[in-house]
Design a protein around this motif. Structure first.
Motif, PDB file in Angstrom:
ATOM      1  N   SER A  43      49.485  22.912  63.609  1.00  0.00           N
ATOM      2  CA  SER A  43      50.134  23.871  62.900  1.00  0.00           C
ATOM      3  C   SER A  43      51.501  24.630  63.083  1.00  0.00           C
ATOM      4  O   SER A  43      52.222  24.904  62.144  1.00  0.00           O
ATOM      5  N   ILE A  74      53.484  32.724  57.319  1.00  0.00           N
ATOM      6  CA  ILE A  74      52.038  32.841  57.083  1.00  0.00           C
ATOM      7  C   ILE A  74      51.443  31.895  58.069  1.00  0.00           C
ATOM      8  O   ILE A  74      50.098  32.290  58.677  1.00  0.00           O
ATOM      9  N   CYS A 104      51.980  32.958  61.875  1.00  0.00           N
ATOM     10  CA  CYS A 104      51.453  34.230  62.365  1.00  0.00           C
ATOM     11  C   CYS A 104      50.017  34.740  61.681  1.00  0.00           C
ATOM     12  O   CYS A 104      49.566  35.422  62.529  1.00  0.00           O
ATOM     13  N   ILE A 105      49.602  34.121  60.898  1.00  0.00           N
ATOM     14  CA  ILE A 105      48.265  34.418  60.585  1.00  0.00           C
ATOM     15  C   ILE A 105      47.369  33.492  60.528  1.00  0.00           C
ATOM     16  O   ILE A 105      46.237  33.663  61.087  1.00  0.00           O
ATOM     17  N   LEU A 106      47.503  32.181  60.026  1.00  0.00           N
ATOM     18  CA  LEU A 106      46.473  31.220  59.934  1.00  0.00           C
ATOM     19  C   LEU A 106      46.413  30.600  61.456  1.00  0.00           C
ATOM     20  O   LEU A 106      45.078  30.225  61.567  1.00  0.00           O
ATOM     21  N   THR A 107      47.293  30.086  62.151  1.00  0.00           N
ATOM     22  CA  THR A 107      47.114  29.509  63.344  1.00  0.00           C
ATOM     23  C   THR A 107      46.503  30.286  64.398  1.00  0.00           C
ATOM     24  O   THR A 107      45.409  29.536  64.896  1.00  0.00           O
ATOM     25  N   PRO A 108      46.575  31.628  64.719  1.00  0.00           N
ATOM     26  CA  PRO A 108      45.713  32.251  65.553  1.00  0.00           C
ATOM     27  C   PRO A 108      44.225  32.205  65.036  1.00  0.00           C
ATOM     28  O   PRO A 108      43.493  32.251  65.775  1.00  0.00           O
ATOM     29  N   ILE A 109      44.155  32.667  63.944  1.00  0.00           N
ATOM     30  CA  ILE A 109      42.654  32.581  63.280  1.00  0.00           C
ATOM     31  C   ILE A 109      41.879  31.324  63.492  1.00  0.00           C
ATOM     32  O   ILE A 109      40.902  31.316  64.150  1.00  0.00           O
TER      33      ILE A 109
END
Length: 75
Positions: A23, A45, A48-53
């Protein structure tokens, strides 16, 4: 069956590490480096958002599987 769950916990953790790498280095950073506004937004996006989730979700699932939280004996 419980040993299989623990083995798959290792697989989930390795998948989380691979997903984080893919990612960041294959999706997010190349999009950010292009300089186009639509690519920059998409890269931020993903980064910062999808990779950690995704990575934390897979990693936690594998970690709890290694701890034996999904064993039938605990219920």
């Amino acid at each position: 069956m419980n040993n299989l769950k623990k083995l798959l916990g290792i697989v989930w953790i390795m998948l989380a590490i691979y997903t984080a790498y893919f990612s960041i280095f294959e999706l997010a950073l190349p999009k950010i480096a292009t300089g186009h506004q639509e690519d920059l937004v998409f890269g931020i996006i993903i980064l910062c958002i999808l990779t950690p989730i995704i990575s934390l979700g897979l990693g936690l699932f594998g970690y709890y599987s290694l701890l034996g939280e999904y064993d039938k004996k605990k219920m």
